[in-house]
Design a protein around this motif. Structure first.
Motif, mmCIF file in Angstrom:
data_model
loop_
_atom_site.group_PDB
_atom_site.id
_atom_site.type_symbol
_atom_site.label_atom_id
_atom_site.label_comp_id
_atom_site.label_asym_id
_atom_site.label_seq_id
_atom_site.Cartn_x
_atom_site.Cartn_y
_atom_site.Cartn_z
ATOM 1 N N GLY A 140 1.462 18.137 7.188
ATOM 2 C CA GLY A 140 1.319 19.541 7.566
ATOM 3 C C GLY A 140 2.171 20.491 6.737
ATOM 4 N N GLY A 141 2.411 20.160 5.476
ATOM 5 C CA GLY A 141 3.183 21.045 4.614
ATOM 6 C C GLY A 141 4.683 20.846 4.660
ATOM 7 N N ARG A 142 5.153 19.951 5.548
ATOM 8 C CA ARG A 142 6.600 19.705 5.619
ATOM 9 C C ARG A 142 7.062 18.929 4.389
ATOM 10 N N PRO A 143 8.272 19.227 3.895
ATOM 11 C CA PRO A 143 8.767 18.488 2.724
ATOM 12 C C PRO A 143 9.001 17.022 3.056
ATOM 13 N N THR A 144 8.806 16.181 2.073
ATOM 14 C CA THR A 144 9.063 14.758 2.242
ATOM 15 C C THR A 144 9.834 14.248 1.031
ATOM 16 N N LEU A 145 10.690 13.286 1.257
ATOM 17 C CA LEU A 145 11.435 12.654 0.177
ATOM 18 C C LEU A 145 10.657 11.428 -0.276
ATOM 19 N N THR A 146 10.422 11.350 -1.574
ATOM 20 C CA THR A 146 9.697 10.211 -2.110
ATOM 21 C C THR A 146 10.269 9.865 -3.481
ATOM 22 N N THR A 170 6.394 18.964 -1.374
ATOM 23 C CA THR A 170 5.516 19.521 -0.348
ATOM 24 C C THR A 170 4.107 19.480 -0.912
ATOM 25 N N PHE A 171 3.146 19.299 -0.034
ATOM 26 C CA PHE A 171 1.750 19.157 -0.436
ATOM 27 C C PHE A 171 0.883 20.148 0.330
ATOM 28 N N ALA A 172 -0.181 20.583 -0.308
ATOM 29 C CA ALA A 172 -1.183 21.410 0.359
ATOM 30 C C ALA A 172 -2.548 21.034 -0.188
ATOM 31 N N LEU A 173 -3.534 21.046 0.686
ATOM 32 C CA LEU A 173 -4.915 20.862 0.227
ATOM 33 C C LEU A 173 -5.403 22.174 -0.365
ATOM 34 N N VAL A 174 -6.245 22.081 -1.351
ATOM 35 C CA VAL A 174 -6.901 23.246 -1.917
ATOM 36 C C VAL A 174 -8.372 23.113 -1.534
ATOM 37 N N CYS A 175 -8.868 24.125 -0.815
ATOM 38 C CA CYS A 175 -10.242 24.073 -0.307
ATOM 39 C C CYS A 175 -11.086 25.185 -0.938
ATOM 40 N N ASP A 176 -12.369 24.906 -1.081
ATOM 41 C CA ASP A 176 -13.289 25.907 -1.621
ATOM 42 C C ASP A 176 -13.688 26.897 -0.529
ATOM 43 N N SER A 177 -14.567 27.821 -0.864
ATOM 44 C CA SER A 177 -14.955 28.866 0.088
ATOM 45 C C SER A 177 -15.672 28.299 1.311
#
Length: 143
Positions: A79-85, A100-107
């Protein structure tokens, strides 16, 4: 105020955290200067490559399971929370990386890829681990 059509590219290139965008197949399509500084690969070597380029081998199966699930579900587990990897530098060193990760979605709301922001936390992580180890050593010496 008139915004330049290049504004988005300037932001991506000049942000101080590594920014990496990968398409649904996991191929790197955006790679900024901070990603080069962090992982050692210039954009000319990273673009078009699979994300395995920067993922240590022992973490790849878990990464791909999560990546594919996120693409299918259209949402991220963290859910966008930072993670250590761990990340892999061009010279073979393993780094501690906070991401941190986010999905990129189309219209239409379909996931077309994922973007990650990353920073090197190797020094801090190793310092914290050394302090914990010293504290544990001191505690066991007192027993």
């Amino acid at each position: 105020m008139h915004e330049s059509p290049q504004l988005a590219e300037w932001i991506i290139e000049q942000t101080t955290d590594a920014l990496i965008y990968a398409d649904r197949a996991g191929d790197i399509r955006r790679w900024n200067a901070a990603a080069t500084a962090l992982f050692g690969f210039p954009a000319s070597e990273a673009l078009g490559q699979n994300l395995d380029l920067i993922i240590p081998e022992h973490l790849r199966a878990a990464h791909w399971a999560g990546f594919e699930a996120a693409m299918e579900r259209g949402r991220l587990k963290l859910g966008g929370r930072p993670t250590l990897t761990r990340g892999l530098h061009k010279d073979g060193r393993k780094l501690y990386v906070e991401m941190t990760f986010a999905l990129v979605c189309d219209s239409a709301g379909e996931a077309v890829g994922a973007v990650a922001m990353a920073r090197d936390v190797t020094e801090r992580t190793e310092r914290e681990r050394a302090a914990r180890k010293a504290a544990q050593g001191g505690a066991s010496a007192q027993v």
